[in-house]
Write a protein that holds these residues in place. Structure first.
Motif, PDB file in Angstrom:
ATOM      1  N   MET A  53      -0.021  -4.917   5.087  1.00  0.00           N
ATOM      2  CA  MET A  53       1.074  -4.592   3.951  1.00  0.00           C
ATOM      3  C   MET A  53       2.324  -5.046   4.619  1.00  0.00           C
ATOM      4  O   MET A  53       3.131  -5.597   4.058  1.00  0.00           O
ATOM      5  N   GLY A  54       2.605  -4.776   5.903  1.00  0.00           N
ATOM      6  CA  GLY A  54       3.867  -5.187   6.400  1.00  0.00           C
ATOM      7  C   GLY A  54       4.048  -6.802   6.585  1.00  0.00           C
ATOM      8  O   GLY A  54       4.986  -7.086   6.323  1.00  0.00           O
ATOM      9  N   ASP A  57       4.499  -8.126   3.193  1.00  0.00           N
ATOM     10  CA  ASP A  57       6.161  -8.028   2.821  1.00  0.00           C
ATOM     11  C   ASP A  57       6.842  -9.150   3.371  1.00  0.00           C
ATOM     12  O   ASP A  57       7.896  -9.549   2.803  1.00  0.00           O
ATOM     13  N   THR A 106      10.128  -2.789  -9.771  1.00  0.00           N
ATOM     14  CA  THR A 106      10.244  -3.507  -8.416  1.00  0.00           C
ATOM     15  C   THR A 106      11.274  -3.311  -7.472  1.00  0.00           C
ATOM     16  O   THR A 106      10.835  -3.047  -6.229  1.00  0.00           O
ATOM     17  N   ASN A 110       8.949  -0.267  -5.879  1.00  0.00           N
ATOM     18  CA  ASN A 110       7.890  -1.244  -4.960  1.00  0.00           C
ATOM     19  C   ASN A 110       8.799  -1.659  -3.670  1.00  0.00           C
ATOM     20  O   ASN A 110       8.291  -1.421  -2.456  1.00  0.00           O
ATOM     21  N   VAL A 111       9.937  -2.089  -3.608  1.00  0.00           N
ATOM     22  CA  VAL A 111      10.578  -2.639  -2.485  1.00  0.00           C
ATOM     23  C   VAL A 111      11.208  -1.447  -1.704  1.00  0.00           C
ATOM     24  O   VAL A 111      10.990  -1.496  -0.509  1.00  0.00           O
ATOM     25  N   ASN A 114       8.062  -0.291   0.232  1.00  0.00           N
ATOM     26  CA  ASN A 114       8.043  -1.323   1.384  1.00  0.00           C
ATOM     27  C   ASN A 114       8.844  -1.278   2.579  1.00  0.00           C
ATOM     28  O   ASN A 114       8.405  -1.529   3.845  1.00  0.00           O
ATOM     29  N   ASP A 115      10.141  -1.027   2.304  1.00  0.00           N
ATOM     30  CA  ASP A 115      11.124  -0.692   3.226  1.00  0.00           C
ATOM     31  C   ASP A 115      10.519   0.448   4.133  1.00  0.00           C
ATOM     32  O   ASP A 115      10.536   0.455   5.290  1.00  0.00           O
ATOM     33  N   ALA A 118       7.774  -0.555   6.254  1.00  0.00           N
ATOM     34  CA  ALA A 118       7.792  -1.134   7.369  1.00  0.00           C
ATOM     35  C   ALA A 118       8.621  -0.285   8.490  1.00  0.00           C
ATOM     36  O   ALA A 118       8.317  -0.713   9.863  1.00  0.00           O
ATOM     37  N   PHE A 136       2.512   6.016   1.098  1.00  0.00           N
ATOM     38  CA  PHE A 136       2.657   4.680   0.232  1.00  0.00           C
ATOM     39  C   PHE A 136       1.708   4.294  -0.650  1.00  0.00           C
ATOM     40  O   PHE A 136       2.055   3.886  -1.770  1.00  0.00           O
ATOM     41  N   TRP A 140       2.640   3.013  -4.543  1.00  0.00           N
ATOM     42  CA  TRP A 140       2.849   1.479  -4.759  1.00  0.00           C
ATOM     43  C   TRP A 140       1.710   1.001  -5.580  1.00  0.00           C
ATOM     44  O   TRP A 140       2.105   0.263  -6.482  1.00  0.00           O
ATOM     45  N   ASN A 144       2.650  -0.959  -9.054  1.00  0.00           N
ATOM     46  CA  ASN A 144       2.335  -2.291  -9.174  1.00  0.00           C
ATOM     47  C   ASN A 144       1.505  -2.614 -10.485  1.00  0.00           C
ATOM     48  O   ASN A 144       2.021  -3.622 -11.242  1.00  0.00           O
TER      49      ASN A 144
END
Length: 189
Positions: A53-54, A57, A106, A110-111, A114-115, A118, A136, A140, A144
């Motif tokens: 996933m990282g 992204d 998003t 979602n963003v 993602n952050d 990470a 997560f 997510w 999505n």
């Protein structure tokens, strides 16, 4: 087919078509994540899940993706402006609203997830991949699906507007301009 020498209906059709394509590309990205990528990753162990996933992204943040992701709402907004007096304008505005909501999901859900993934998945932090994944994955995936549905609705609305626009262009009476020196029936005057 243009209605007059300025080419406005043809330009409006071009922008509407480009908005439809850009929205379709993004709806496809979100759909493929919902239908294939995330179910495949669900089979992976926690460390692989977090790492992949990282990587996704990192890789998805590229000019080609952003051209569609940001181009879809911009082109749809331009099309909404161009079609404001057309009977199919409701479809374009509905598409803009649906994609706007997908864009909002998003950027707001979602963003940030993602952050956080990470940051938490950084090997230097020595975090537990199972705990990172737990915070997560389900959220997510659910959001999505929401943005996939919203962007698909936007695509359907734009496709409908494009069909109506094309149908209007086919049934629109032609306005003929006389060439200098020609009479009404095309004969020399």
């Amino acid at each position: 087919m243009t209605e007059n020498s300025t080419g406005r209906p043809a330009a409006a059709a071009g922008v509407l078509g480009a908005a439809t394509v850009a929205t379709g590309l993004i709806a496809g990205v979100f759909c493929i994540f919902a239908c294939a990528v995330m179910p495949a990753l669900a089979r992976s162990d926690d460390r692989v899940f977090v790492e992949v996933m990282g990587n996704i992204d990192d890789v998805i943040q590229n000019p080609v993706f952003f051209l569609s992701f940001l181009g879809a709402p911009v082109l749809t907004a331009v099309s909404a402006r161009q079609t404001r007096r057309s009977p199919h304008r409701r479809w374009v505005w509905a598409a803009l609203a649906a994609y706007g909501l997908a864009f909002l999901v998003t950027t707001v859900v979602n963003v940030p997830l993602n952050d956080r993934l990470a940051a938490a998945g950084d090997p230097a932090r020595n975090t537990d991949p199972a705990a990172v994944r737990e915070r997560f994955e389900d959220t997510w995936v659910a959001w999505n699906v929401v943005r996939a549905l919203l962007s698909t609705v936007a695509l359907a609305c734009l496709a409908r507007a494009l069909l109506l626009h094309r149908g209007a262009a086919l049934t629109r009476p032609r306005t003929w301009r006389r060439r200098p020196g020609r009479g009404p029936a095309g004969s020399r005057a």
